[in-house]
Design an enzyme around this catalytic site. Structure first.
Site, PDB file in Angstrom:
ATOM      1  N   CYS A 167      44.421  44.016  41.454  1.00  0.00           N
ATOM      2  CA  CYS A 167      44.170  42.734  42.113  1.00  0.00           C
ATOM      3  C   CYS A 167      45.429  42.105  42.719  1.00  0.00           C
ATOM      4  O   CYS A 167      45.350  41.031  43.314  1.00  0.00           O
ATOM      5  CB  CYS A 167      43.520  41.770  41.126  1.00  0.00           C
ATOM      6  SG  CYS A 167      42.005  42.449  40.410  1.00  0.00           S
ATOM      7  N   HIS A 208      45.929  32.472  41.222  1.00  0.00           N
ATOM      8  CA  HIS A 208      45.122  33.676  41.040  1.00  0.00           C
ATOM      9  C   HIS A 208      43.807  33.344  40.348  1.00  0.00           C
ATOM     10  O   HIS A 208      42.799  34.017  40.594  1.00  0.00           O
ATOM     11  CB  HIS A 208      45.898  34.700  40.207  1.00  0.00           C
ATOM     12  CG  HIS A 208      45.142  35.966  39.954  1.00  0.00           C
ATOM     13  ND1 HIS A 208      44.822  36.855  40.962  1.00  0.00           N
ATOM     14  CD2 HIS A 208      44.623  36.490  38.812  1.00  0.00           C
ATOM     15  CE1 HIS A 208      44.147  37.879  40.451  1.00  0.00           C
ATOM     16  NE2 HIS A 208      44.005  37.680  39.149  1.00  0.00           N
ATOM     17  N   GLU A 261      47.578  31.431  33.263  1.00  0.00           N
ATOM     18  CA  GLU A 261      48.286  31.079  34.503  1.00  0.00           C
ATOM     19  C   GLU A 261      48.682  29.607  34.490  1.00  0.00           C
ATOM     20  O   GLU A 261      49.783  29.248  34.931  1.00  0.00           O
ATOM     21  CB  GLU A 261      47.422  31.385  35.724  1.00  0.00           C
ATOM     22  CG  GLU A 261      48.154  31.143  37.032  1.00  0.00           C
ATOM     23  CD  GLU A 261      47.350  31.524  38.260  1.00  0.00           C
ATOM     24  OE1 GLU A 261      47.913  31.510  39.366  1.00  0.00           O
ATOM     25  OE2 GLU A 261      46.147  31.839  38.116  1.00  0.00           O
ATOM     26  N   LYS A 299      39.021  31.271  45.035  1.00  0.00           N
ATOM     27  CA  LYS A 299      38.028  32.209  44.515  1.00  0.00           C
ATOM     28  C   LYS A 299      36.733  31.479  44.140  1.00  0.00           C
ATOM     29  O   LYS A 299      35.682  32.115  44.014  1.00  0.00           O
ATOM     30  CB  LYS A 299      38.579  32.945  43.301  1.00  0.00           C
ATOM     31  CG  LYS A 299      39.665  33.974  43.619  1.00  0.00           C
ATOM     32  CD  LYS A 299      40.099  34.703  42.368  1.00  0.00           C
ATOM     33  CE  LYS A 299      41.122  35.788  42.664  1.00  0.00           C
ATOM     34  NZ  LYS A 299      42.468  35.209  42.923  1.00  0.00           N
ATOM     35  N   HIS A 329      36.211  36.973  43.763  1.00  0.00           N
ATOM     36  CA  HIS A 329      37.453  37.720  43.577  1.00  0.00           C
ATOM     37  C   HIS A 329      37.365  39.029  44.353  1.00  0.00           C
ATOM     38  O   HIS A 329      36.606  39.923  43.989  1.00  0.00           O
ATOM     39  CB  HIS A 329      37.662  37.978  42.087  1.00  0.00           C
ATOM     40  CG  HIS A 329      38.962  38.636  41.751  1.00  0.00           C
ATOM     41  ND1 HIS A 329      39.954  38.851  42.681  1.00  0.00           N
ATOM     42  CD2 HIS A 329      39.431  39.125  40.568  1.00  0.00           C
ATOM     43  CE1 HIS A 329      40.970  39.442  42.091  1.00  0.00           C
ATOM     44  NE2 HIS A 329      40.681  39.613  40.810  1.00  0.00           N
ATOM     45  N   PHE A 378      45.264  44.284  36.744  1.00  0.00           N
ATOM     46  CA  PHE A 378      45.206  45.175  35.595  1.00  0.00           C
ATOM     47  C   PHE A 378      46.494  46.001  35.515  1.00  0.00           C
ATOM     48  O   PHE A 378      47.088  46.365  36.535  1.00  0.00           O
ATOM     49  CB  PHE A 378      44.013  46.126  35.721  1.00  0.00           C
ATOM     50  CG  PHE A 378      42.689  45.504  35.353  1.00  0.00           C
ATOM     51  CD1 PHE A 378      42.577  44.180  34.994  1.00  0.00           C
ATOM     52  CD2 PHE A 378      41.533  46.273  35.387  1.00  0.00           C
ATOM     53  CE1 PHE A 378      41.350  43.624  34.650  1.00  0.00           C
ATOM     54  CE2 PHE A 378      40.301  45.740  35.051  1.00  0.00           C
ATOM     55  CZ  PHE A 378      40.211  44.411  34.683  1.00  0.00           C
TER      56      PHE A 378
END
Length: 420
Positions: free
Chosen positions: A169, A310, A321, A342, A347, A407
């Site tokens: 991502c 994010h 975050e 998002k 996403h 990831f």
């Protein structure tokens, strides 16, 4: 190091096509998240951010208006999305080189997190069910991630640096940051960069459902499913599309009279070194990326007015975050507007960072922080943060940060500055 600016934007997204069209819809509070058309009765998640099919004049996606039937037979949707967004960005930039030297100084750097996932599954089924000789010769060049950059370079004749990145991502953010460095180091004058994704298929949905990563509680209310930082959040909503920018050395852009959206002044990267899917609870990886970005830009946290976070609408990631942002901004955190777009598009995995970079650049241009939709009951961990709930906020934005985390603990941040 040479200075790098953005001179072109291209978008294929759940809110439609084209930077300006999608930006208007975003500021209007529209959502691109819908009930999925696939037969998903047995799947826990039934919502997603689909690219809307329809008439080009309405801002929707009609692939035959952009690509020939031959090309569409040969490529997977993520490549088609990227090619369409790249064509928009190149057209928007006005960069149409014909001289060999200029073509050799123009490169392409576009990535994807997953690539041709659906075709991989389909062709494996064909091989197992029907045996050798039945798999299409276009299968492999249709699913390889770097073939998107290759297709774009061939369409436009760009012969400069040609590469891809695959960092889950964080892909789109890494692609733009890496491409900006290529220009800064004088290996090119112009780069077409970004990310594309089309993993919104049964295999992709099942894969993320198996990780318990997707929202499952809002199947009957799709537009409410993506709700970053809200106490009712229960997972992310997968989206699809592409975000592509044209990056250019600043004097090169000015010499040809190009319109400049913003300057890329910072780029930071880090690794959590912690877990294959979960960020470290302290947020140290995100913090390292943001600090590296600020250091490269030569600015302090006090110079940043907006952050496109994010924040994906997951129970763990959003508050981690937020914790990292508190560490970066300290007591000044309430002055900074922070939002997650998002909440409106979902996403987009490998395309997320590129699309969000475009939203960040447009926020700088128009001096408005886009909203975080569905933020009805903010998590206690976000107390004191300006998360721009429900409605965009007009405000002074001098510098803006865009974050992406993926990831494997891969983290990336980009910092953009307004050109007066």
């Amino acid at each position: 190091m040479r200075r790098v600016v953005i001179t072109g934007l291209g978008v294929v997204s759940p809110l439609g096509l084209g930077g300006e069209h999608v930006w208007r819809r975003l500021l209007a509070g529209d959502s691109g998240i819908v009930a999925l058309s696939e037969p998903l009765d047995a799947f826990p998640c039934k919502v997603g951010g689909q690219v809307p099919l329809g008439a080009t004049k309405d801002g929707d996606y009609d692939p035959q208006d952009w690509l020939s039937a031959k090309v569409l037979r040969q490529v997977e949707p993520f490549i088609a999305y990227g090619m369409v967004a790249a064509r928009q960005a190149v057209r928007d930039s006005g960069w149409r080189p014909e001289e060999q030297e200029k073509l050799e100084r123009t490169g392409v750097y576009i990535g994807s997190g997953v690539g041709g996932l659906e075709a991989i599954g389909d062709n494996d089924h064909i091989l197992r069910a029907r045996g050798p000789g039945k798999v299409s010769p276009f299968f492999m060049p249709g699913v390889l991630i770097n073939l998107l950059a290759g297709r774009v370079s061939m369409e436009h004749g760009f012969m400069g640096p040609n590469s891809s990145v695959v960092t889950a991502c964080s892909t789109g953010t890494h692609a733009i940051g890496d491409a900006a460095r290529i220009i800064a180091l004088d290996d090119a004058d112009v780069m077409v960069a970004g990310g594309a994704e089309a993993a919104l298929c049964p295999l992709g949905i099942e894969a993320f459902c198996a990780l318990r990563a997707l929202s499952t509680k809002f199947n009957d209310a799709p537009t409410r499913a993506s709700r970053p930082w809200d106490t009712a959040r229960d997972g992310f909503v997968m989206g699809e599309g592409a975000g592509i920018v044209v990056l250019e050395e600043i004097d090169h852009a000015r010499a040809r009279g190009a319109d400049i959206y913003a300057e890329v002044v910072g780029y930071g990267m880090s690794g959590d070194a912690h877990h294959i899917t979960a960020p470290h609870e302290s947020g140290h990886g995100a913090r390292l990326a943001m600090r590296a970005c600020l250091r490269r830009a030569g600015v302090g946290a006090g110079d940043i007015d907006y952050v496109n976070a994010h924040a994906t609408s997951t129970s763990l990631g959003d508050v981690i975050e937020a914790r990292a942002l508190r560490d970066i901004f300290g007591a000044d955190i309430g002055r900074v507007s922070i939002s997650s777009t998002k909440s409106q598009v979902g996403h987009l995995l490998g395309a997320a960072g590129a699309l969000e970079a475009i939203f960040t650049v447009l926020a700088l241009r128009d001096q408005v922080a886009p909203a975080t939709l569905n933020l009805d009951d903010p998590a206690p961990e976000t107390e004191g943060l300006d998360l721009v709930p429900h409605t965009p906020k007009e405000r002074t934005i001098r510098c803006a940060l865009s974050n992406s985390f993926g990831f494997g603990g891969t983290n990336a941040s980009l910092l953009f500055r307004r050109i007066e």
